[in-house]
Design an enzyme around this catalytic site. Structure first.
Site, PDB file in Angstrom:
ATOM      1  N   TYR A  62       0.778  -1.435  -0.093  1.00 52.44           N
ATOM      2  CA  TYR A  62       0.059   0.062  -0.022  1.00 52.44           C
ATOM      3  C   TYR A  62       0.844   1.138  -0.141  1.00 52.44           C
ATOM      4  O   TYR A  62       1.559   1.572   1.089  1.00 52.44           O
ATOM      5  CB  TYR A  62      -0.830  -0.045   1.202  1.00 52.44           C
ATOM      6  CG  TYR A  62      -1.586  -1.228   1.325  1.00 52.44           C
ATOM      7  CD1 TYR A  62      -2.105  -1.988   0.303  1.00 52.44           C
ATOM      8  CD2 TYR A  62      -2.447  -1.445   2.703  1.00 52.44           C
ATOM      9  CE1 TYR A  62      -3.170  -3.091   0.236  1.00 52.44           C
ATOM     10  CE2 TYR A  62      -3.282  -2.577   2.724  1.00 52.44           C
ATOM     11  CZ  TYR A  62      -3.650  -3.211   1.446  1.00 52.44           C
ATOM     12  OH  TYR A  62      -4.435  -4.457   1.799  1.00 52.44           O
ATOM     13  N   HIS A 130       0.036 -12.116   1.272  1.00 48.79           N
ATOM     14  CA  HIS A 130      -1.077 -11.204   0.771  1.00 48.79           C
ATOM     15  C   HIS A 130      -1.636 -12.072  -0.547  1.00 48.79           C
ATOM     16  O   HIS A 130      -2.718 -12.038  -0.739  1.00 48.79           O
ATOM     17  CB  HIS A 130      -0.355  -9.984   0.420  1.00 48.79           C
ATOM     18  CG  HIS A 130      -1.401  -8.752  -0.020  1.00 48.79           C
ATOM     19  ND1 HIS A 130      -0.940  -7.446   0.088  1.00 48.79           N
ATOM     20  CD2 HIS A 130      -2.796  -8.692   0.162  1.00 48.79           C
ATOM     21  CE1 HIS A 130      -1.989  -6.647  -0.028  1.00 48.79           C
ATOM     22  NE2 HIS A 130      -3.077  -7.539  -0.071  1.00 48.79           N
ATOM     23  N   SER A 209     -13.077  -5.520   1.600  1.00 38.73           N
ATOM     24  CA  SER A 209     -13.815  -4.672   0.730  1.00 38.73           C
ATOM     25  C   SER A 209     -15.306  -5.378   1.225  1.00 38.73           C
ATOM     26  O   SER A 209     -16.050  -5.584   0.351  1.00 38.73           O
ATOM     27  CB  SER A 209     -13.490  -5.103  -0.743  1.00 38.73           C
ATOM     28  OG  SER A 209     -12.370  -4.417  -0.970  1.00 38.73           O
ATOM     29  N   PRO A 210     -15.549  -5.234   2.414  1.00 37.12           N
ATOM     30  CA  PRO A 210     -17.253  -5.790   2.681  1.00 37.12           C
ATOM     31  C   PRO A 210     -18.022  -4.825   2.330  1.00 37.12           C
ATOM     32  O   PRO A 210     -19.384  -5.097   2.037  1.00 37.12           O
ATOM     33  CB  PRO A 210     -17.090  -5.672   4.118  1.00 37.12           C
ATOM     34  CG  PRO A 210     -16.250  -4.949   4.536  1.00 37.12           C
ATOM     35  CD  PRO A 210     -15.089  -4.925   3.534  1.00 37.12           C
ATOM     36  N   GLY A 214     -17.161   0.514  -1.913  1.00 33.54           N
ATOM     37  CA  GLY A 214     -17.996   1.669  -1.814  1.00 33.54           C
ATOM     38  C   GLY A 214     -19.303   1.469  -2.466  1.00 33.54           C
ATOM     39  O   GLY A 214     -20.142   2.377  -2.240  1.00 33.54           O
TER      40      GLY A 214
END
Length: 338
Positions: A62, A130, A209-210, A214
């Site tokens: 990130y 990851h 990313s639940p 967005g």
């Protein structure tokens, strides 16, 4: 009487750390979602801790290390009160389009030292692989991670985007505390094998990313609405006809939100939390945000209970979603399911 706004806790894996039942994904504070107001992002970290959020999630990829560096002052100030999670495996260069995957022992040992330095800490609470490189024997990779536990550099191990069979293979080498993969009303491929294996082994599931990056919140209906530099503009399900079709799927979410006096985001998160009961495992989603107001909205979702009728109304959504979650799905667990 004052209403309790602190979230409950859960254990990550057998003998793993106790954390708030909702964590905070910190990726967007440094990259991928457009420009960040650093002061607001730091306020969000403090607000999260005050709300009972104790799992803070980052990765070396990130911002090419900048996110870990950004978190370092917060980590130093609250080290004993948080569970710090970071990840290795995705390799980046000066070429902005390049993404390599490294799981070999030498890379892992170098990556952990770099993360420890950037985070300003002597130990990482939860260290994830990851992405999986099938070219490297899994036992070799997990064995190298286990060495880090033995040496006191890492407390617990995690995996991301692995199948149920891969999770079992890894667990046979060393206990795994958490599996982090995408899981939401829009993304349920993990239910093919990974969720069942996690429940069987006592591994906690940490959905990233639940909120469907967005989209489930209704904040945008097409990638064309996003700012320059937002990586969602390149995801198939947010563009063109796919975006139009997927936006139409949100009507049941809006209806249920209205019935609860809640937001669509809260209903989407409540659905993820409900999966703990549905599948018999610990579920700790890590929605990302950079604003304290969104943080309060997200944590309030832990206090919403959906009825069976509401769950049934939401059930068909994922099967109708148009477009993959990445332009290239080859490094995801979905690509390796039998």
């Amino acid at each position: 009487m004052t209403k309790n706004t602190t979230i409950e806790q859960a254990e990550l894996g057998k003998g793993g750390p106790r954390v708030g039942v909702q964590g905070l994904g910190c990726m967007g504070m440094s990259e991928f979602y457009g420009d960040t107001d650093e002061a607001a992002a730091r306020e969000t970290l403090d607000a999260a801790l005050a709300a009972g959020v104790t799992l803070f999630d980052t990765a070396d990829v990130y911002g090419r290390g900048r996110n870990e560096e950004f978190l370092a002052p917060f980590v130093a100030a609250h080290r004993d009160g948080i569970t710090l999670a970071t990840k290795f495996a995705i390799e980046r260069t000066d070429d902005p389009q390049y993404r390599g995957i490294r799981n070999d022992r030498a890379y892992i040992r170098g990556a952990v030292e770099d993360s420890l330095r950037r985070l300003g800490t002597e130990v990482i609470d939860l260290y994830y692989m990851h992405r999986r490189d099938p070219a490297v024997p899994f036992a070799e990779s997990v064995g190298a991670m286990a060495e880090l536990v033995q040496e006191g550099k890492v407390r617990h191990l995690g995996l991301s985007e692995v199948t149920g069979a891969e999770l079992r293979e890894a667990y046979a080498v060393h206990p795994i505390a958490a599996l982090q993969s995408e899981w939401s009303l829009f993304s349920r491929d993990v239910e093919r094998s990974a969720v069942g294996a996690a429940a069987e082994l006592g591994v906690a599931f940490v959905p990233y990313s639940p909120l469907g990056r967005g989209f489930l919140t209704g904040a945008f209906t097409d990638a064309a609405e996003l700012s320059a530099g937002d990586f969602r503009a390149f995801q198939p399900r947010f563009t063109g006809d796919n975006a139009k079709a997927n936006a139409a799927l949100l009507e049941p979410v809006r209806q249920i939100a209205q019935a609860h006096g809640a937001t669509p985001a809260q209903i989407a998160l409540a659905w993820v939390h409900e999966q703990a009961q549905v599948h018999g495992l610990t579920v700790v989603p890590i929605p990302g945000t950079r604003r304290p107001s969104r943080l309060a909205e997200n944590t309030a979702a832990t206090r919403i209970t959906l009825t069976q009728a509401e769950l049934a109304l939401l059930e068909p959504i994922a099967a109708q979603v148009a477009g993959d979650r990445y332009p290239d799905m080859s490094s995801t667990s979905a690509a390796r399911e039998e």
